[in-house]
Write an enzyme that holds these catalytic residues in place. Structure first.
Site, PDB file in Angstrom:
ATOM      1  N   ASP A 112      44.278  30.567  43.882  1.00 23.43           N
ATOM      2  CA  ASP A 112      43.313  30.794  43.456  1.00 23.43           C
ATOM      3  C   ASP A 112      42.763  29.854  42.417  1.00 23.43           C
ATOM      4  OD1 ASP A 112      44.418  31.525  41.469  1.00 23.43           O
ATOM      5  OD2 ASP A 112      43.381  33.909  40.578  1.00 23.43           O
ATOM      6  N   ARG A 153      33.598  50.587  44.811  1.00 19.01           N
ATOM      7  CA  ARG A 153      33.949  50.426  42.949  1.00 19.01           C
ATOM      8  C   ARG A 153      33.317  48.959  42.707  1.00 19.01           C
ATOM      9  NH1 ARG A 153      37.100  46.249  42.231  1.00 19.01           N
ATOM     10  NH2 ARG A 153      37.596  46.116  40.173  1.00 19.01           N
ATOM     11  N   PRO A 154      32.676  49.176  41.409  1.00 18.61           N
ATOM     12  CA  PRO A 154      31.963  48.723  40.153  1.00 18.61           C
ATOM     13  C   PRO A 154      33.149  46.721  40.016  1.00 18.61           C
ATOM     14  CG  PRO A 154      32.621  50.014  39.204  1.00 18.61           C
ATOM     15  CD  PRO A 154      33.055  51.043  40.441  1.00 18.61           C
ATOM     16  N   SER A 155      32.784  46.104  40.463  1.00 19.62           N
ATOM     17  CA  SER A 155      33.992  44.824  39.667  1.00 19.62           C
ATOM     18  C   SER A 155      33.633  44.788  38.784  1.00 19.62           C
ATOM     19  CB  SER A 155      33.404  43.749  40.785  1.00 19.62           C
ATOM     20  OG  SER A 155      34.163  42.800  40.227  1.00 19.62           O
ATOM     21  N   GLY A 156      35.069  44.216  38.419  1.00 20.95           N
ATOM     22  CA  GLY A 156      34.866  43.808  36.263  1.00 20.95           C
ATOM     23  C   GLY A 156      35.064  42.226  35.887  1.00 20.95           C
ATOM     24  N   GLU A 215      48.538  43.568  44.127  1.00 20.88           N
ATOM     25  CA  GLU A 215      47.665  43.446  44.505  1.00 20.88           C
ATOM     26  C   GLU A 215      47.159  42.634  45.839  1.00 20.88           C
ATOM     27  OE1 GLU A 215      44.106  43.999  41.411  1.00 20.88           O
ATOM     28  OE2 GLU A 215      44.806  42.122  41.007  1.00 20.88           O
ATOM     29  N   SER A 249      39.119  32.142  36.278  1.00 24.34           N
ATOM     30  CA  SER A 249      40.048  32.321  37.668  1.00 24.34           C
ATOM     31  C   SER A 249      38.891  32.351  39.688  1.00 24.34           C
ATOM     32  CB  SER A 249      40.357  33.788  37.805  1.00 24.34           C
ATOM     33  OG  SER A 249      41.454  33.763  38.487  1.00 24.34           O
ATOM     34  N   ASN A 266      45.023  41.260  46.749  1.00 21.71           N
ATOM     35  CA  ASN A 266      44.224  39.774  46.715  1.00 21.71           C
ATOM     36  C   ASN A 266      45.336  38.732  45.977  1.00 21.71           C
ATOM     37  OD1 ASN A 266      44.503  40.103  43.942  1.00 21.71           O
ATOM     38  ND2 ASN A 266      42.344  40.693  43.646  1.00 21.71           N
TER      39      ASN A 266
HETATM   40  C1  G16 Z   1      41.001  39.475  38.398  1.00 25.14           C
HETATM   41  C2  G16 Z   1      42.127  40.510  37.918  1.00 25.14           C
HETATM   42  C3  G16 Z   1      42.843  41.039  39.300  1.00 25.14           C
HETATM   43  C4  G16 Z   1      41.197  41.183  40.670  1.00 25.14           C
HETATM   44  C5  G16 Z   1      40.176  40.826  40.644  1.00 25.14           C
HETATM   45  C6  G16 Z   1      39.253  41.037  41.091  1.00 25.14           C
HETATM   46  O1  G16 Z   1      41.633  38.274  39.372  1.00 25.14           O
HETATM   47  O2  G16 Z   1      42.302  39.600  37.606  1.00 25.14           O
HETATM   48  O3  G16 Z   1      43.038  42.038  39.324  1.00 25.14           O
HETATM   49  O4  G16 Z   1      42.527  41.620  41.456  1.00 25.14           O
HETATM   50  O5  G16 Z   1      40.226  40.425  39.064  1.00 25.14           O
HETATM   51  O6  G16 Z   1      38.700  42.173  40.054  1.00 25.14           O
HETATM   52  P1  G16 Z   1      37.622  43.039  39.909  1.00 25.14           P
HETATM   53  O7  G16 Z   1      37.306  43.297  41.974  1.00 25.14           O
HETATM   54  O8  G16 Z   1      37.308  43.779  38.781  1.00 25.14           O
HETATM   55  O9  G16 Z   1      36.165  41.786  39.968  1.00 25.14           O
HETATM   56  P2  G16 Z   1      40.910  36.807  38.938  1.00 25.14           P
HETATM   57  O10 G16 Z   1      42.925  36.256  39.910  1.00 25.14           O
HETATM   58  O11 G16 Z   1      39.696  36.342  39.296  1.00 25.14           O
HETATM   59  O12 G16 Z   1      41.719  36.598  37.376  1.00 25.14           O
END
Ligand code: G16
Length: 537
Positions: free
Chosen positions: A271, A493-496, A365, A64, A367
């Site tokens: 994106d 917050r920690p990013s996922g 969101e 993404s 974003n």
């Molecule tokens: C993904 C998730 C979104 C999230 C974003 C950022 O988006 O689908 O829900 O807001 O990552 O996440 P984080 O802040 O945990 O890094 P995408 O568009 O990259 O798949």
């Protein structure tokens, strides 16, 4: 179960010893060179999930918004939604099992879930435009065939298109036809129907500059254009012909950097896998104005609420946001629009679940990732009213608009193309410009930053990520920094999806929001073992 074939095949996709990865906010994501074994194993897991649910499951190879060198994988459940939390846990276990325990781990999942291995399995696979996508999606296909599953490889598709295909297949065509053409037809027919009476739009108003982030969204937008029959004039930039994916373009760049990759009176950016969208414009003084997910949620929920009133339907509508939602948007929705607002953790899966609790759940969101969910009961009421011969003209018009809007929305997941068409529809029907839309409320100035720390998992949060529980002292530090500014708020917050800690701050002026974000970044750096140089203002 064909354990022998797994034995032979797994040698082709060995796991580097010691490498541990988590199924994060939206699946696994990291440098593409670490992902071969993950893809193979997600092919195996998707096959088990398909046997368990007796349905088609999706596997999307994408990272993404991440840089082009990264890749990742998301699993899609039968109705097109994200895979459930329990199976996310299995995904992490399976991904991190060393090579010689792989069979044991698979058997454990089969036992725990009581899976009948004689069931057939069907997996839909898609990928975005990253160069690593071809070999990584082959690894997924290998995983599926190792367990005797059938695959349909859609090749290059947007993430929301694959979600749509999975839902179409499992609803036996009720949601639409599971082809890319079927997707274009369903959305474009709804769009043309909705905008047929909004003929007073000038050519200028129909013109939209679309930044495709040099990704799959650009390719698919180009394919879809003829279906829109000039009702929307799309001018594509960052169309994948030369630039690098997500580099200085795309929805994440625009939202986080608050900068426009193109100048115009009406622009939007997708994106990297086209599941997010933000709008923006540059005014006559050269100032950039952003219309993010919060503004989109406000526009769409206002439009739906008006239609519900005109149709005389008593359905509950709510907006689901995350901690990143601008304070002004929440206040506007609650105080002016009198709409219920709820806040969840980051990640579409959380928002999607919360939105399912309402007749109509609008979730976005900040974003730009979001969509609208209509409960089965709400859809039934709308369809019945369309058919009711006693419905007067005003109600009939409103309820028909609702019906077509449902067809235009991709209810499986946030979808940049579908969201864009919904926004263009609302603007056309209400006779609004992007500037009118922007003026509905004024965002509080805000800033997002990233801090690199030695292990981002030391940050634990609560209250929908609005408060940090660990490391000790961090929340107290944030609280006292926030107190220094007016109408201020901040959280970490920690990013996922990336190996960073995210910092968000908003305040009465841009200068103060920037200052607060920087001060909070320093607190994170000091209390959570920051790596490299101290964050600079
Ligand atoms: C993904 C998730 C979104 C999230 C974003 C950022 O988006 O689908 O829900 O807001 O990552 O996440 P984080 O802040 O945990 O890094 P995408 O568009 O990259 O798949």
């Amino acid at each position: 179960m064909k354990m022998n074939s797994i034995h032979s095949c797994r040698k082709l996709h060995p796991k580097p010893e010691g490498l541990a990865l988590q199924y994060g906010t939206a699946g696994f994501r990291t440098d593409a060179k670490h992902l071969d074994h993950i893809m193979f194993r997600m092919g195996l897991l998707a096959t088990l999930r398909s046997k368990k649910t007796k349905s088609t499951i999706g596997v999307m190879v994408t990272a993404s918004h991440n840089p082009e060198e990264d890749n990742g994988v998301k699993l899609i459940d039968p109705m097109g939604e994200m895979v459930t939390a329990v199976w996310e846990g299995y995904a992490t276990q399976l991904a991190n099992t060393e090579q010689d325990s792989l069979l044991k781990e698979l058997k454990d999942i089969i036992e725990k879930e009581d899976i009948d291995m004689s069931e057939p399995a069907s997996i839909y696979v898609g990928k975005d435009t990253r160069p690593s996508g071809a070999s990584l999606s082959r690894a997924v296909l290998d995983g599926v065939s190792s367990l005797g599953g059938k695959t349909h490889d859609y090749g290059l598709v947007t993430t929301p298109q694959l979600h749509y295909m999975v839902c179409c297949c499992n609803t036996h065509g009720c949601y639409g036809s599971p082809t890319v053409e079927g997707y274009y037809q369903k959305l474009s027919q709804a769009f043309l129907q909705l905008t047929q009476n909004a003929s007073n739009r000038t050519d200028d108003q129909k013109r939209l500059l679309v930044d495709g982030a040099n990704g799959i969204g650009a390719l698919k937008m180009r394919e879809m254009e003829p279906f829109l029959r000039s009702k929307l004039q799309v001018v594509l930039s960052n169309d994948s012909s030369s630039g690098k994916l997500n580099h200085m373009c795309g929805a994440d760049y625009v939202k986080v950097q608050q900068k426009a990759p193109q100048v115009g009176e009406c622009c939007c950016s997708f994106d990297g896998d086209a599941d997010r969208i933000v709008y923006y414009y540059t005014d006559s003084k050269g100032c950039f104005h952003l219309l993010d997910g919060d503004k989109i949620a406000t526009l769409i929920s206002t439009y739906l609420k008006e239609l519900l009133t005109q149709a005389g339907l008593n359905l509950q509508i709510a907006v689901v946001q995350t901690a990143y939602a601008n304070g002004s948007s929440t206040r506007y929705l609650e105080d002016v629009m009198k709409v219920a607002v709820c806040c969840t953790k980051t990640g579409v899966k959380h928002l999607h679940h919360a939105a399912q609790e309402y007749d109509i759940g609008v979730y976005f969101e900040a974003n730009g990732h979001g969509t609208v969910l209509f409960s089965k009961a709400a859809q039934k009421q709308i369809q019945e009213l369309v058919k009711d011969p006693n419905t007067n003209d005003e109600r009939k018009r409103a309820v028909k608009l609702l019906e077509s809007t449902i067809n235009l929305i991709n209810q499986t997941v946030g979808d940049a193309i579908s969201d864009m068409l919904v926004i263009e529809t609302v603007l056309a029907i209400r006779g609004m410009s992007v500037q009118d839309w922007h003026a509905i409320y004024t965002d509080l100035p805000n800033r997002q930053l990233k801090v690199t720390v030695s292990d981002r998992r030391v940050i634990d949060t609560t209250d929908a990520e609005r408060r940090a529980v660990t490391p000790e002292g961090l929340q107290d530090a944030i609280d006292s920094l926030v107190k220094k500014y007016k109408t201020a708020r901040s959280f970490v917050r920690p990013s996922g999806t990336e190996d960073v800690v995210r910092v968000y701050a908003e305040a009465d002026t841009q200068e103060n929001a920037d200052r607060l974000a920087h001060e909070v970044s320093l607190a994170v750096y000091r209390l959570a073992e920051g790596v490299g140089d101290e964050p600079k203002p």
